[in-house]
Motif scaffolding. Structure first.
Motif, PDB file in Angstrom:
ATOM      1  N   GLY A   1       0.944  -0.807   0.082  1.00  0.00           N
ATOM      2  CA  GLY A   1      -0.105  -0.118   0.193  1.00  0.00           C
ATOM      3  C   GLY A   1       1.232   1.013   0.075  1.00  0.00           C
TER       4      GLY A   1
ATOM      5  N   ARG B   1       5.834   0.676  -5.237  1.00  0.00           N
ATOM      6  CA  ARG B   1       5.248   0.761  -6.532  1.00  0.00           C
ATOM      7  C   ARG B   1       5.934   0.850  -7.515  1.00  0.00           C
TER       8      ARG B   1
ATOM      9  N   ASP C   1       1.694  -9.560  -7.883  1.00  0.00           N
ATOM     10  CA  ASP C   1       2.200  -9.242  -9.646  1.00  0.00           C
ATOM     11  C   ASP C   1       2.109 -10.841 -10.645  1.00  0.00           C
TER      12      ASP C   1
ATOM     13  N   LEU D   1      -4.221 -11.043  -1.038  1.00  0.00           N
ATOM     14  CA  LEU D   1      -4.810 -10.356  -1.204  1.00  0.00           C
ATOM     15  C   LEU D   1      -5.864  -9.737   0.312  1.00  0.00           C
TER      16      LEU D   1
ATOM     17  N   ARG E   1      -4.982  -8.194   3.366  1.00  0.00           N
ATOM     18  CA  ARG E   1      -6.181  -7.013   3.690  1.00  0.00           C
ATOM     19  C   ARG E   1      -6.910  -7.805   5.477  1.00  0.00           C
TER      20      ARG E   1
ATOM     21  N   PRO F   1      -4.866  -3.425  -2.054  1.00  0.00           N
ATOM     22  CA  PRO F   1      -6.024  -3.570  -3.080  1.00  0.00           C
ATOM     23  C   PRO F   1      -6.964  -4.490  -2.368  1.00  0.00           C
TER      24      PRO F   1
ATOM     25  N   SER G   1     -10.026  -8.802  -6.759  1.00  0.00           N
ATOM     26  CA  SER G   1     -11.197  -8.948  -8.075  1.00  0.00           C
ATOM     27  C   SER G   1     -11.453 -10.557  -7.640  1.00  0.00           C
TER      28      SER G   1
END
Length: 186
Positions: A20, A25, A158, A169, A173, A183, A186
């Motif tokens: 984060g 990044r 990645d 992920l 979290r 992130p 998804s």
């Protein structure tokens, strides 16, 4: 190692940047000045890596966006590889592609089966500017690729897809260190 000193023995443990944080990044800049500041950074990186019980650490993981990483990592034959590389370039990554467990000091407690090549070659310099070429196989090749990715703004997540990515992920979290910038899967 000079005079039998342990790398990092004179270094300070720096705060670790976590998933984060934007510094993780962004591609890192080339080191242009060799000298005491670089020596101190490398010492501190070793101290930080050992304190976190890691096998490798890139400079951006301690908030310094320069192309430097340190390592103290075994290969698959349990041979120890200890060193640092300034301005590293991953010049070869080949051989068999192996999916193996991989974690990251910037994602503490998160691990996933990550595909990497079984052989890697990194070229760069030492902190004194001398050319260096490091060849790694097995787990050490994984470490060289992982740290090289960091310097280009990449994370091991990645390289994950599908369920492995979603699980990693989700674990990030839910981790106690997580921030709103982690992130969503998804």
């Amino acid at each position: 190692m000079r005079n039998g000193t342990i790398p990092g023995g004179r270094g300070l443990v720096r705060p670790m940047r976590l998933l984060g944080d934007p510094v993780l990044r962004a591609p890192c800049a080339a080191v242009e000045e060799y000298g005491p500041d670089l020596d101190t950074l490398i010492e501190d990186m070793y101290a930080t890596m050992y304190a976190a019980r890691g096998v490798g650490l890139a400079a951006n993981q301690v908030g310094v966006p320069l192309r430097v990483f340190v390592y103290d990592c075994p290969d698959d034959e349990d041979r120890r590889h200890l060193g640092h590389i300034v301005n590293p370039r991953l010049v070869e990554a080949d051989g068999v592609r192996v999916r193996g467990p991989e974690g990251c000091l910037s994602l503490p407690g998160v691990e996933a089966g990550t595909p990497r090549f079984d052989r890697a070659v990194v070229e760069g310099t030492t902190k004194d500017g001398a050319p260096v070429r490091v060849v790694g196989t097995g787990f050490f090749a994984r470490c060289l690729q992982h740290e090289s990715d960091h310097l280009d703004g990449g994370l091991f997540t990645d390289r994950l897809t599908g369920l492995r990515l979603r699980r990693a992920l989700r674990a990030a979290r839910r981790a106690p260190w997580s921030t709103p910038a982690v992130p969503a899967a998804s």
